[in-house]
Motif scaffolding. Sequence first.
Motif, mmCIF file in Angstrom:
data_model
loop_
_atom_site.group_PDB
_atom_site.id
_atom_site.type_symbol
_atom_site.label_atom_id
_atom_site.label_comp_id
_atom_site.label_asym_id
_atom_site.label_seq_id
_atom_site.Cartn_x
_atom_site.Cartn_y
_atom_site.Cartn_z
ATOM 1 N N SER A 7 0.859 -1.175 0.000
ATOM 2 C CA SER A 7 0.000 0.000 0.000
ATOM 3 C C SER A 7 0.898 1.229 0.000
ATOM 4 O O SER A 7 2.036 1.169 0.457
ATOM 5 C CB SER A 7 -0.920 -0.003 1.211
ATOM 6 O OG SER A 7 -0.421 0.877 2.193
ATOM 7 N N LEU A 13 -0.502 -5.321 1.960
ATOM 8 C CA LEU A 13 -1.861 -5.866 1.828
ATOM 9 C C LEU A 13 -1.736 -7.293 1.331
ATOM 10 O O LEU A 13 -1.241 -7.528 0.229
ATOM 11 C CB LEU A 13 -2.651 -4.995 0.852
ATOM 12 C CG LEU A 13 -4.146 -5.250 0.763
ATOM 13 C CD1 LEU A 13 -4.818 -5.134 2.123
ATOM 14 C CD2 LEU A 13 -4.780 -4.246 -0.205
ATOM 15 N N SER A 159 -14.567 -4.865 7.396
ATOM 16 C CA SER A 159 -13.947 -5.200 6.109
ATOM 17 C C SER A 159 -12.503 -4.695 6.146
ATOM 18 O O SER A 159 -12.175 -3.816 6.954
ATOM 19 C CB SER A 159 -14.712 -4.561 4.939
ATOM 20 O OG SER A 159 -14.082 -3.361 4.517
ATOM 21 N N TYR A 160 -11.650 -5.259 5.280
ATOM 22 C CA TYR A 160 -10.243 -4.839 5.339
ATOM 23 C C TYR A 160 -10.095 -3.375 4.930
ATOM 24 O O TYR A 160 -9.145 -2.698 5.335
ATOM 25 C CB TYR A 160 -9.354 -5.767 4.495
ATOM 26 C CG TYR A 160 -9.418 -5.536 3.009
ATOM 27 C CD1 TYR A 160 -10.331 -6.198 2.215
ATOM 28 C CD2 TYR A 160 -8.544 -4.632 2.399
ATOM 29 C CE1 TYR A 160 -10.383 -5.975 0.849
ATOM 30 C CE2 TYR A 160 -8.589 -4.400 1.039
ATOM 31 C CZ TYR A 160 -9.516 -5.072 0.262
ATOM 32 O OH TYR A 160 -9.565 -4.834 -1.080
ATOM 33 N N ARG A 161 -11.062 -2.877 4.168
ATOM 34 C CA ARG A 161 -10.981 -1.457 3.775
ATOM 35 C C ARG A 161 -11.104 -0.553 4.997
ATOM 36 O O ARG A 161 -10.444 0.483 5.095
ATOM 37 C CB ARG A 161 -12.065 -1.122 2.754
ATOM 38 C CG ARG A 161 -11.800 -1.744 1.403
ATOM 39 C CD ARG A 161 -12.775 -1.256 0.333
ATOM 40 N NE ARG A 161 -12.469 -1.911 -0.920
ATOM 41 C CZ ARG A 161 -12.893 -3.132 -1.252
ATOM 42 N NH1 ARG A 161 -13.683 -3.802 -0.411
ATOM 43 N NH2 ARG A 161 -12.560 -3.680 -2.403
ATOM 44 N N HIS A 162 -11.982 -0.941 5.940
ATOM 45 C CA HIS A 162 -12.110 -0.163 7.191
ATOM 46 C C HIS A 162 -10.781 -0.163 7.955
ATOM 47 O O HIS A 162 -10.399 0.852 8.546
ATOM 48 C CB HIS A 162 -13.180 -0.765 8.115
ATOM 49 C CG HIS A 162 -14.553 -0.824 7.515
ATOM 50 N ND1 HIS A 162 -15.528 -1.669 8.002
ATOM 51 C CD2 HIS A 162 -15.112 -0.156 6.488
ATOM 52 C CE1 HIS A 162 -16.627 -1.521 7.300
ATOM 53 N NE2 HIS A 162 -16.400 -0.614 6.359
ATOM 54 N N LEU A 164 -7.763 -0.433 6.684
ATOM 55 C CA LEU A 164 -6.817 0.466 6.017
ATOM 56 C C LEU A 164 -7.162 1.930 6.275
ATOM 57 O O LEU A 164 -6.268 2.765 6.444
ATOM 58 C CB LEU A 164 -6.787 0.189 4.509
ATOM 59 C CG LEU A 164 -6.116 -1.135 4.106
ATOM 60 C CD1 LEU A 164 -6.234 -1.349 2.600
ATOM 61 C CD2 LEU A 164 -4.644 -1.165 4.535
ATOM 62 N N GLU A 165 -8.472 2.247 6.310
ATOM 63 C CA GLU A 165 -8.905 3.622 6.607
ATOM 64 C C GLU A 165 -8.285 4.107 7.917
ATOM 65 O O GLU A 165 -7.803 5.225 8.020
ATOM 66 C CB GLU A 165 -10.423 3.633 6.841
ATOM 67 C CG GLU A 165 -11.299 4.148 5.713
ATOM 68 C CD GLU A 165 -12.776 3.798 6.005
ATOM 69 O OE1 GLU A 165 -13.407 3.289 5.082
ATOM 70 O OE2 GLU A 165 -13.267 4.006 7.141
ATOM 71 N N ALA A 176 -6.451 -9.351 3.609
ATOM 72 C CA ALA A 176 -7.735 -8.939 3.031
ATOM 73 C C ALA A 176 -8.635 -10.153 2.870
ATOM 74 O O ALA A 176 -8.583 -10.844 1.860
ATOM 75 C CB ALA A 176 -7.501 -8.246 1.699
ATOM 76 N N ASN A 179 -16.027 -9.704 4.142
ATOM 77 C CA ASN A 179 -16.716 -9.023 5.239
ATOM 78 C C ASN A 179 -16.929 -9.997 6.392
ATOM 79 O O ASN A 179 -17.124 -11.192 6.177
ATOM 80 C CB ASN A 179 -18.091 -8.524 4.768
ATOM 81 C CG ASN A 179 -17.950 -7.407 3.754
ATOM 82 O OD1 ASN A 179 -16.929 -6.727 3.707
ATOM 83 N ND2 ASN A 179 -18.973 -7.240 2.934
ATOM 84 N N ARG A 299 -20.653 -0.903 9.570
ATOM 85 C CA ARG A 299 -20.515 -0.410 8.201
ATOM 86 C C ARG A 299 -21.405 0.819 8.014
ATOM 87 O O ARG A 299 -21.002 1.824 7.427
ATOM 88 C CB ARG A 299 -20.895 -1.503 7.203
ATOM 89 C CG ARG A 299 -20.686 -1.099 5.772
ATOM 90 C CD ARG A 299 -20.553 -2.321 4.879
ATOM 91 N NE ARG A 299 -21.656 -3.262 5.052
ATOM 92 C CZ ARG A 299 -22.741 -3.264 4.288
ATOM 93 N NH1 ARG A 299 -22.874 -2.384 3.319
ATOM 94 N NH2 ARG A 299 -23.685 -4.143 4.491
#
Length: 340
Positions: A7, A13, A159-162, A164-165, A176, A179, A299
Amino acid sequence: MPENPQSPRGTLLLDSSPRSIEKAAALLKRGGLVAFPTETVYGLGANASDSAAVQKIFRAKGRPPDNPLIVHIAAIDQLRQVALCIPPEALLLAGRFWPGPLSLVLQRSSLIAAEVSAGLSTVAVRMPDHALALSLIRAAEVPVAAPSANLAGRPSPTSYRHVLEDLGGRVDAVIAGGNCRIGVESTVLDLTTPRPCILRPGGVTREELEKVLNCRVAVAGIKLCVNAPSSPGMKYRHYSPRAPLILITGHPRRRRRLCNELAAHYRGKGLHVGLLNQSYGDWPTGGQDAGLIAFNLYRALRLMDLSRVDLILAEGTETAGLGLAVMNRLRKAAARVLKV
Ligand code: TXA
Ligand code: MG
């Protein structure tokens, strides 16, 4: 997703291939931090026997130093590495609910870093019900301390996006997975007191515990536990979106009406209002099914932040089953609670 992309902010990731799991396990063995999926929420893992690695978890999350972590194991044999004096109820509950969303508070073994327990003599331990989490713990060959992989005070990541946020650039790697199946954290059950007491309601319900233990189970903060045991995490405001959240509880028809009236009122004043309420469909799957609300809760709170609402109005739900965990999280996220 390309295999193992770096990343931009330096967090690796990883995908779910065996090679990636080996890489993640090697990072844990070297004292690194790896976020991984579980059936409840994503966890931020470190070797639970390595004090320096555990301290890094607190720094990466900005977690208050007096809030202890949960230790994750992949086999029942590992329980003896984590806890001393394992009472018969622990084995009964582990046999019934592990792998699964139940963390048992027991006396801590000296093999576990003292920092995990944040000054307590006890330790919370669970076996997660997620193939990637279990393979990671097996490959690391150590119990893994892991709080939820969010910045302290933010909604837990599903989720893995959360992850990373919140933690991109602050941790070594994120696995990754998909959900999280349940969407709220594990139930924390204290077994060090004369009677079992739920310190945090979660994925295993009070009703399920009572059936297996064949006795009433107290819930801290609702009915006082014998000896008033406490979970340090209970005193912090948690799970909070950035916009203030008003929780409306009470009779279902009246709470829905007030929710809608307040939404109209604040919108009339030009505010951007987010609704967590079935009639507006902002619970992404709608309805009052506590399992679906739990699955969507964090979410939805994060989406409200992304859409930059000024205010969130949340309609309360019933407290049976998973509803107890949902209402616990909503109360902790709330700036105000209105009862009608
Ligand atoms: O589902 C979960 O439990 C997730 C996944 C990653 O396993 N983990 C999680 O960890 O939610 P965390 O750190 O966000 O929440 C741990 C909770 C806190 O409320 C903490 O105070 C409590 O467990 N806890 C941990 N150890 C304890 C202990 N020895 N005595 C009392 N409470 C404890
Ligand atoms: Mg947490």
